[in-house]
Design an enzyme around this catalytic site. Structure first.
Site, mmCIF file in Angstrom:
data_model
loop_
_atom_site.group_PDB
_atom_site.id
_atom_site.type_symbol
_atom_site.label_atom_id
_atom_site.label_comp_id
_atom_site.label_asym_id
_atom_site.label_seq_id
_atom_site.Cartn_x
_atom_site.Cartn_y
_atom_site.Cartn_z
ATOM 1 N N HIS A 68 0.823 -1.218 0.000
ATOM 2 C CA HIS A 68 0.000 0.000 0.000
ATOM 3 C C HIS A 68 0.861 1.275 0.000
ATOM 4 O O HIS A 68 1.030 1.943 -1.023
ATOM 5 C CB HIS A 68 -0.937 0.003 1.213
ATOM 6 C CG HIS A 68 -1.941 -1.104 1.206
ATOM 7 N ND1 HIS A 68 -2.833 -1.298 0.182
ATOM 8 C CD2 HIS A 68 -2.208 -2.073 2.124
ATOM 9 C CE1 HIS A 68 -3.611 -2.334 0.459
ATOM 10 N NE2 HIS A 68 -3.235 -2.821 1.626
HETATM 11 C C1 BDR Z 1 -3.974 1.755 4.198
HETATM 12 O O1 BDR Z 1 -4.549 1.587 5.493
HETATM 13 C C2 BDR Z 1 -3.524 1.441 6.455
HETATM 14 O O2 BDR Z 1 -3.801 0.370 7.301
HETATM 15 C C3 BDR Z 1 -2.255 1.158 5.695
HETATM 16 O O3 BDR Z 1 -1.131 1.682 6.389
HETATM 17 C C4 BDR Z 1 -2.481 1.869 4.392
HETATM 18 O O4 BDR Z 1 -2.120 3.226 4.479
HETATM 19 C C5 BDR Z 1 -4.411 0.608 3.320
HETATM 20 O O5 BDR Z 1 -5.794 0.576 3.191
#
Ligand code: BDR
Ligand code: CA
Length: 316
Positions: free
Chosen positions: A245
């Protein structure tokens, strides 16, 4: 090579920590400050983690503490089953890190930094967008002074990815949907790196093993913090590895040619059963709401190679 000055708005967070180290060691980027957000942990936990990461890896930049709750309502319960009780995969870290915080709250530190370096700052925001929305409310003129805003958040249905908290919403957006909608309504250059692309790229066990073997103390640290994250992904049906992500947003800042984008205004559903849902329309569809870029495809092998090369070079 022109080096981009980057403000990193983050809720560390396992993938946030991995993205921060990637950013800090990439020669194309210069980290100028870290602002913290709630999300993967409480604001106390994510701020402690940011200070810990800064000190442990000698990042030598200010850390400014962000908002503890969204623009409206209360902060959601941290996803300990994804990021651990301490939000860094439950590796050992002190409860309190004896380190200095910047005197300003995150949104004021953002305003100050953007004004100090007009047209030079790229904000990479990989958490709830509360700090950016507060900065914009207090100093709307910063919209004309930023170089770019790169957001990890949202899901537009590309490759079947529509949400990871509800069937229609991604975590960073549903955590403060009003802030996200305000940030996306401003006339500044925004690129959205959503689940459409971040869930197309997977770091497998053998990939992370290679980072641990050849990436020095950073590679070993990445291995340690990501074990719990990998377990979570396996528990929801991924055969091996985990999604990329926040590092995808950093990769965009380094090399935008890794992605293709579509242009058009973006809105966020701020209430009701579809709260947190992100929608992009055709340019001009929603009055004078400005167009932004949404990433639709990614060259995953090249992105993974970029991340690998930065971490392994840092380990030499
Ligand atoms: C996003 O949500 C957070 O848990 C992660 O760090 C990332 O930024 C993914 O959906
Ligand atoms: Ca994050």
């Amino acid at each position: 090579m022109s080096v981009k000055k980057v403000l990193f708005d983050t809720d560390p967070g396992i993938d946030d920590a991995m993205a921060l180290l990637f950013l800090a060691r990439a020669p194309e980027l210069e980290l100028v400050g870290i602002t913290t957000a709630m999300g993967n942990g409480t604001i106390e936990a994510t701020t402690r983690n940011a200070l810990y990461l800064r000190d442990r890896f000698g990042l030598n930049v200010p850390v400014a503490r962000g908002a503890g709750k969204p623009l409206v309502g209360e902060a959601s319960v941290p996803p300990t089953w994804v990021h651990g009780e301490n939000a860094l995969g439950d590796i050992e870290i002190p409860d309190v890190v004896d380190s200095t915080l910047h005197a300003l709250p995150a949104h004021r530190f953002m305003i100050e930094t953007i004004k100090q370096y007009p047209h030079q700052i790229t904000v990479i925001a990989v958490a709830r967008l509360t700090n950016l929305a507060l900065a914009l409310r207090e100093a709307p003129e910063i919209a004309g002074l930023l170089k770019e805003v790169i957001i990890m958040g949202g899901a537009f249905g590309g490759h079947g990815h529509t949400g990871n908290v509800t069937p229609l919403a991604e975590a960073n957006i549903i955590g403060d949907p009003l802030a996200a909608d305000e940030v996306l309504s401003a006339a500044w250059p925004v690129v959205v790196v959503g689940l459409d692309v971040t869930q197309q790229t997977i770091m497998t066990t053998s990939y992370v093993q290679e980072l641990a073997a050849h990436g020095g103390n950073i590679g070993e640290f990445i291995w340690d913090i990501s074990r719990l994250y990998a377990d979570f992904h396996q528990s929801v049906g991924m055969p091996d590895g985990f999604y990329v992500h926040d590092s995808s947003a950093v990769a965009y800042a380094i090399d935008p040619t890794l992605f293709s984008t579509t242009s058009g205004p973006v809105r966020v559903v701020t209430e009701g059963f579809a709260v947190g849902h992100t929608i992009q329309s055709k340019p001009g569809a929603w009055g004078d709401r400005p167009s932004h870029q949404v990433c639709s495809t990614v060259d995953s092998p090249r992105l993974l190679e970029l991340y690998r090369s930065v971490i392994i070079a840092a380990g030499r």
